[in-house]
Motif scaffolding. Structure first.
Motif, PDB file in Angstrom:
ATOM      1  N   SER A 488       0.846  -1.188   0.000  1.00  0.00           N
ATOM      2  CA  SER A 488       0.000   0.000   0.000  1.00  0.00           C
ATOM      3  C   SER A 488       0.885   1.242   0.000  1.00  0.00           C
ATOM      4  O   SER A 488       1.914   1.292   0.675  1.00  0.00           O
ATOM      5  N   LYS A 489       0.451   2.248  -0.740  1.00  0.00           N
ATOM      6  CA  LYS A 489       1.242   3.478  -0.819  1.00  0.00           C
ATOM      7  C   LYS A 489       1.191   4.296   0.470  1.00  0.00           C
ATOM      8  O   LYS A 489       1.924   5.277   0.604  1.00  0.00           O
ATOM      9  N   ARG A 490       0.354   3.888   1.426  1.00  0.00           N
ATOM     10  CA  ARG A 490       0.364   4.580   2.722  1.00  0.00           C
ATOM     11  C   ARG A 490       1.570   4.164   3.562  1.00  0.00           C
ATOM     12  O   ARG A 490       1.877   4.784   4.564  1.00  0.00           O
ATOM     13  N   VAL A 491       2.248   3.088   3.138  1.00  0.00           N
ATOM     14  CA  VAL A 491       3.431   2.601   3.852  1.00  0.00           C
ATOM     15  C   VAL A 491       4.647   3.399   3.401  1.00  0.00           C
ATOM     16  O   VAL A 491       4.927   3.516   2.211  1.00  0.00           O
ATOM     17  N   LYS A 492       5.381   3.946   4.353  1.00  0.00           N
ATOM     18  CA  LYS A 492       6.554   4.757   4.058  1.00  0.00           C
ATOM     19  C   LYS A 492       7.807   4.109   4.660  1.00  0.00           C
ATOM     20  O   LYS A 492       7.753   3.432   5.680  1.00  0.00           O
ATOM     21  N   ASN A 493       8.946   4.354   3.978  1.00  0.00           N
ATOM     22  CA  ASN A 493      10.264   3.886   4.449  1.00  0.00           C
ATOM     23  C   ASN A 493      10.380   2.369   4.468  1.00  0.00           C
ATOM     24  O   ASN A 493      11.213   1.829   5.198  1.00  0.00           O
ATOM     25  N   PHE A 494       9.568   1.686   3.667  1.00  0.00           N
ATOM     26  CA  PHE A 494       9.708   0.233   3.552  1.00  0.00           C
ATOM     27  C   PHE A 494      10.717  -0.073   2.456  1.00  0.00           C
ATOM     28  O   PHE A 494      10.556   0.351   1.318  1.00  0.00           O
ATOM     29  N   VAL A 495      11.776  -0.776   2.818  1.00  0.00           N
ATOM     30  CA  VAL A 495      12.786  -1.191   1.855  1.00  0.00           C
ATOM     31  C   VAL A 495      12.652  -2.702   1.672  1.00  0.00           C
ATOM     32  O   VAL A 495      12.831  -3.462   2.631  1.00  0.00           O
ATOM     33  N   ALA A 496      12.315  -3.124   0.459  1.00  0.00           N
ATOM     34  CA  ALA A 496      12.113  -4.548   0.195  1.00  0.00           C
ATOM     35  C   ALA A 496      13.434  -5.301   0.361  1.00  0.00           C
ATOM     36  O   ALA A 496      14.386  -5.040  -0.377  1.00  0.00           O
ATOM     37  N   ASP A 506      12.056   1.318  10.999  1.00  0.00           N
ATOM     38  CA  ASP A 506      11.924   2.671  10.460  1.00  0.00           C
ATOM     39  C   ASP A 506      10.657   2.882   9.633  1.00  0.00           C
ATOM     40  O   ASP A 506      10.441   3.976   9.102  1.00  0.00           O
ATOM     41  N   VAL A 507       9.851   1.857   9.511  1.00  0.00           N
ATOM     42  CA  VAL A 507       8.632   1.954   8.690  1.00  0.00           C
ATOM     43  C   VAL A 507       7.579   2.799   9.405  1.00  0.00           C
ATOM     44  O   VAL A 507       7.412   2.723  10.630  1.00  0.00           O
ATOM     45  N   THR A 508       6.845   3.613   8.624  1.00  0.00           N
ATOM     46  CA  THR A 508       5.698   4.352   9.139  1.00  0.00           C
ATOM     47  C   THR A 508       4.499   4.135   8.207  1.00  0.00           C
ATOM     48  O   THR A 508       4.664   3.634   7.086  1.00  0.00           O
ATOM     49  N   VAL A 509       3.316   4.515   8.679  1.00  0.00           N
ATOM     50  CA  VAL A 509       2.127   4.475   7.832  1.00  0.00           C
ATOM     51  C   VAL A 509       1.396   5.807   7.936  1.00  0.00           C
ATOM     52  O   VAL A 509       1.350   6.423   8.998  1.00  0.00           O
TER      53      VAL A 509
END
Length: 510
Positions: A488-496, A506-509
């Motif tokens: 989902s594009k609401r997820v930020k700072n996600f590195v696959a 470090d992930v945020t939503v």
């Protein structure tokens, strides 16, 4: 074969549409990230598992002495530094101070010693991790913040192994008081998140550990939902009830996810490889000539292009090109159905002979590949019986017990990016994932490379292992599949992460 791929993709598209008819996005819980897992590992004890689905959770709950990020580089974890003796038989670790387990128990040198005595003892012998660490003779406490690992022989991959799975540090007093069985379902580590709720086969819920040595995570809560059916995972992502569909997102679902403006696909080259291994003890596949014929009957390049949308690469051995020990000169047997028929006739196999192909029923990508393999085998006169299993059943009851059909799926993450971690467990006699073969030549090669400190010499031995396995046709190498996530594009700072081991600090939503 192309029509087969279209039909299967259409089925998944239809199933997804049926599962989520015109559902509006659910109301998102503030600060909560929801992630799918295809299976419940059944135990959260680090020594009980090798499953990537364990690591997606466990990598957030536990810390190792060493850690590895999405960039695949090793960095200090619970150890701030380490040094190895010239003969490679002693590694001294300086430990991080003022670290606590989730239950308030202090982390120290005794916790490290307890962790590895347990791993290398009777409790560890029940699980699949012990053989990864059997180079360790003992762990000696030098002082509260210093430990020595004394090795029976050098292990060039040990530092990497300490970054995950069995090497995760566990709390001595908690386990001694509560017992191993309780620990399986109520895990305690030093990681950035702590387990606050576990409902077997439903979900596991994490909350941030405010006292983590690396700082408090930014999320308020992480919920991992166990959803075995791929179409349901995608439907839940579309409906807004999950934020990340973890690797593997079904290849057939990529157009579905990409067409939704609220979602995106993250795809990265990873270590995961897929093969159909052979039962070399019974059935027609006990004959090496037959095994080679079956390999030559299958057009693996076409499967990658038509079934997997180009999200994979062909392999000649059971490792990706990222693996130490990969041999670029080793080529897979060619697709040659005429030669395959000739070899089958030479081996006395008559048209209509059958093979059973066992696979994980929840793996949508492999299900398509297995259907394609069956079609190619039919073209050379071999009837395929496709038998799907629940993942935990095939991994815990069928393969280790040698109860497979003639061919069985083996997927492997190769998380150390070193062929030893794959080859030793797959081909050395007596290992859990080798129910059929006892090949002295392979045993000797596998054992010899583990004590080598010369990197170039060791690489040559690993490459030789790959050639021996290929020559004996112990498996049908299929492909190295990308790590593919729906997000989902609401997820930020996600590195696959290429190795699929999530770290969500470090992930945020939004």
């Amino acid at each position: 074969m192309q029509n087969l791929g279209r039909n299967l993709r259409a089925m998944l598209l239809a199933a997804t549409a049926m599962a989520a008819p015109a559902l509006a996005p659910a109301a998102f819980a503030a600060g909560t990230l929801t992630v799918t897992l295809v299976q419940d590992p059944g135990s959260w004890d680090p020594i009980d598992t090798f499953l990537v689905n364990w690591a997606k959770v466990g990598n957030n709950v536990f810390d190792g002495l060493v850690q590895r990020g999405p960039d695949m580089k090793l960095a200090p974890g619970l150890a701030t530094s380490w040094e190895q003796s010239e003969d490679g038989k002693r590694i001294r670790f300086k430990l991080r101070e003022n670290v606590k387990f989730h239950n308030g128990e202090p982390f120290d040198a005794e916790a490290v010693r307890f962790t590895f005595e347990r791993l290398l003892g009777a409790e560890g012998a029940k699980g699949p991790q012990q053989s990864n660490y059997n180079a360790i003779d003992k762990v000696e406490v030098v002082d509260a913040t210093t430990v020595d690992f004394l090795l029976k022989n050098p292990d060039p991959v040990l530092i990497t192994k300490l970054a995950g799975y069995g090497g995760m540090i566990v709390p001595p007093k908690y386990i001694q008081e509560k017992g191993d069985e309780y620990f399986n379902t109520h895990p305690v580590g030093t990681g950035p998140f702590k387990v606050v709720d576990y409902q077997p086969k439903v979900s596991v819920t994490l909350e941030p550990f405010a006292e983590h040595w690396g700082g408090k995570p930014k999320l308020d809560k992480v919920v991992f939902r166990f959803i075995a059916e791929p179409s349901t995972q995608v439907a839940e992502l579309q409906a807004g009830r999950v934020d990340i569909v973890t690797d593997p997102l079904p290849i057939s679902a990529i157009p579905i996810v990409n067409s939704d403006p609220r979602l995106k696909v993250e795809s990265i080259t990873g270590p995961t490889v897929q093969a159909l291994r052979f039962n070399t003890r019974t059935g027609i596949t006990k004959d090496e000539t037959v095994r080679k014929a079956l390999i030559m009957a299958v057009d693996r390049d076409a499967i990658i292009k038509q079934m997997l949308g180009g999200q994979a690469k062909p392999i000649a051995s059971f490792q990706s090109e990222l693996s130490f020990g990969y041999d670029p000169a080793l080529k897979p047997l060619p697709f040659d159905p005429a030669k395959a028929k000739q070899l089958l006739a030479q081996a006395g196999v008559k048209p209509g002979a059958a093979v059973q192909i066992d696979f994980r029923g929840s793996d949508a990508n492999f299900r398509e590949a297995a259907q394609a393999v069956a079609g190619y085998l039919q073209a050379v006169g071999i009837k395929s019986i496709l038998k799907p299993y629940e993942t935990n059943v095939i991994l815990n009851e069928i393969i280790p017990a040698g109860k497979t059909g003639e061919m069985f799926q083996q997927g492997w993450g190769g998380w150390t990016f070193d062929y030893d971690n794959t080859a030793y467990l797959m081909y050395h006699s007596g290992e859990k994932w080798n129910p059929y073969d006892n090949i002295p030549e392979l045993n000797a090669l596998l054992e010899s490379q583990r004590s080598m400190t010369d990197r170039s010499k060791r690489e040559k031995v690993l490459q030789e292992i790959g050639r021996v396995v290929a020559d004996k046709a112990l498996e049908m190498p299929l492909y190295n599949l990308n790590a593919v996530y729906g997000v989902s594009k609401r997820v930020k700072n996600f590195v696959a992460p290429p190795d699929s081991r999530l770290r969500l600090t470090d992930v945020t939503v939004d």
